[in-house]
Design an enzyme around this catalytic site. Sequence first.
Site, PDB file in Angstrom:
ATOM      1  CG  ASP A  11      38.816  17.061  17.003  1.00 53.83           C
ATOM      2  OD1 ASP A  11      38.252  17.968  17.638  1.00 53.83           O
ATOM      3  OD2 ASP A  11      39.993  17.155  16.576  1.00 53.83           O
ATOM      4  CG  ASP A  13      39.871  23.047  15.090  1.00 51.94           C
ATOM      5  OD1 ASP A  13      39.471  23.524  14.023  1.00 51.94           O
ATOM      6  OD2 ASP A  13      39.573  23.532  16.205  1.00 51.94           O
ATOM      7  CB  VAL A  49      43.664  22.367  25.256  1.00 51.69           C
ATOM      8  CG1 VAL A  49      43.650  23.280  26.438  1.00 51.69           C
ATOM      9  CG2 VAL A  49      44.363  21.057  25.579  1.00 51.69           C
ATOM     10  NE  ARG A  51      38.327  31.218  22.077  1.00 53.14           N
ATOM     11  CZ  ARG A  51      37.107  31.699  21.779  1.00 53.14           C
ATOM     12  NH1 ARG A  51      36.702  32.833  22.302  1.00 53.14           N
ATOM     13  NH2 ARG A  51      36.315  31.055  20.940  1.00 53.14           N
ATOM     14  CB  SER A 118      36.463  24.961  18.075  1.00 52.29           C
ATOM     15  OG  SER A 118      36.361  26.253  17.522  1.00 52.29           O
ATOM     16  CG  ASN A 120      35.791  30.449  16.614  1.00 49.66           C
ATOM     17  OD1 ASN A 120      35.042  31.415  16.599  1.00 49.66           O
ATOM     18  ND2 ASN A 120      36.925  30.445  17.311  1.00 49.66           N
TER      19      ASN A 120
HETATM   20  C1  BG6 Z   1      40.095  22.849  19.462  1.00 46.73           C
HETATM   21  C2  BG6 Z   1      41.534  23.119  19.092  1.00 46.73           C
HETATM   22  O1  BG6 Z   1      39.420  22.272  18.393  1.00 46.73           O
HETATM   23  O2  BG6 Z   1      39.440  24.065  19.809  1.00 46.73           O
HETATM   24  C3  BG6 Z   1      42.232  23.860  20.229  1.00 46.73           C
HETATM   25  O3  BG6 Z   1      42.197  21.896  18.855  1.00 46.73           O
HETATM   26  C4  BG6 Z   1      41.450  25.126  20.550  1.00 46.73           C
HETATM   27  O4  BG6 Z   1      43.545  24.169  19.864  1.00 46.73           O
HETATM   28  C5  BG6 Z   1      40.023  24.773  20.899  1.00 46.73           C
HETATM   29  O5  BG6 Z   1      42.056  25.809  21.657  1.00 46.73           O
HETATM   30  C6  BG6 Z   1      39.155  25.983  21.219  1.00 46.73           C
HETATM   31  O6  BG6 Z   1      38.981  26.737  20.043  1.00 46.73           O
HETATM   32  P1  BG6 Z   1      38.210  28.090  19.935  1.00 46.73           P
HETATM   33  O7  BG6 Z   1      37.920  28.192  18.464  1.00 46.73           O
HETATM   34  O8  BG6 Z   1      36.957  27.989  20.763  1.00 46.73           O
HETATM   35  O9  BG6 Z   1      39.097  29.161  20.446  1.00 46.73           O
HETATM   36 MG    MG Z   2      41.658  18.242  16.989  1.00 44.48          MG
END
Ligand code: BG6
Ligand code: MG
Length: 214
Positions: A11, A13, A49, A51, A118, A120
Amino acid sequence: MDKKYKGIIFDLDGVICFTDHYHYLAWKAIADKKGIYFDEVINNRLRGVSRMESLEIILERCDETLTQDEKNALAEEKNGIYKELLKNMGPSDLSAEVKDTLDALRARGLKLAIGSSSKNTQFILERIGLKGYFDAVSDGNNITNSKPDPEVFLKAAQFIHEEPEDCLVIEDAYAGIDAACAGGFDSAAIGDASAYEKSTYRLNSFSDLLAICK
Ligand code: BG6
Ligand code: MG
């Protein structure tokens, strides 16, 4: 347990680097604007979770009923604030322990992949100096169902051409450990999820992986 893994799926984040506080600040700006109560404890529920699902959790405390377009606009606004905050990150946000452990695991012949909800992910990897480092990246852009659904990890395993039973998932979120179990992966929990009894291993520190993946 003495199992020989062929691949490790990390993972991002909360495992490779720490973005929670930036997620918190960005969601807090949105919640404040809408007059919704939000704190770090609720923020913990957003770990792993997606976005939109994160927004739904925040809206549990909103009296107003929002249209899908309004929700999309809020999620987009949050992401704009979040991405600005991510610009504060740089190579110093990747710890020497994490980098040295990744290098040592790779030197042992293990394939290394990312499995993150994510969208991002690539931006963050670039910020911390890991652009192009992993053998595969499975993230919020290539999945339809987010954790606890196993899709993101199953795709990561496919991308590195390994079976789930030959891969170990590293996670800091309860939803992520559930996703690993659902996909037939062993898992190692760190941080927030390290007390979760469903994980195969519990890590006190990232470098503990060196004793598991020999
Ligand atoms: C996860 C985070 O890695 O990415 C979550 O733990 C977050 O908190 C999720 O909501 C989605 O992220 P992003 O960057 O697509 O908004
Ligand atoms: Mg995480």
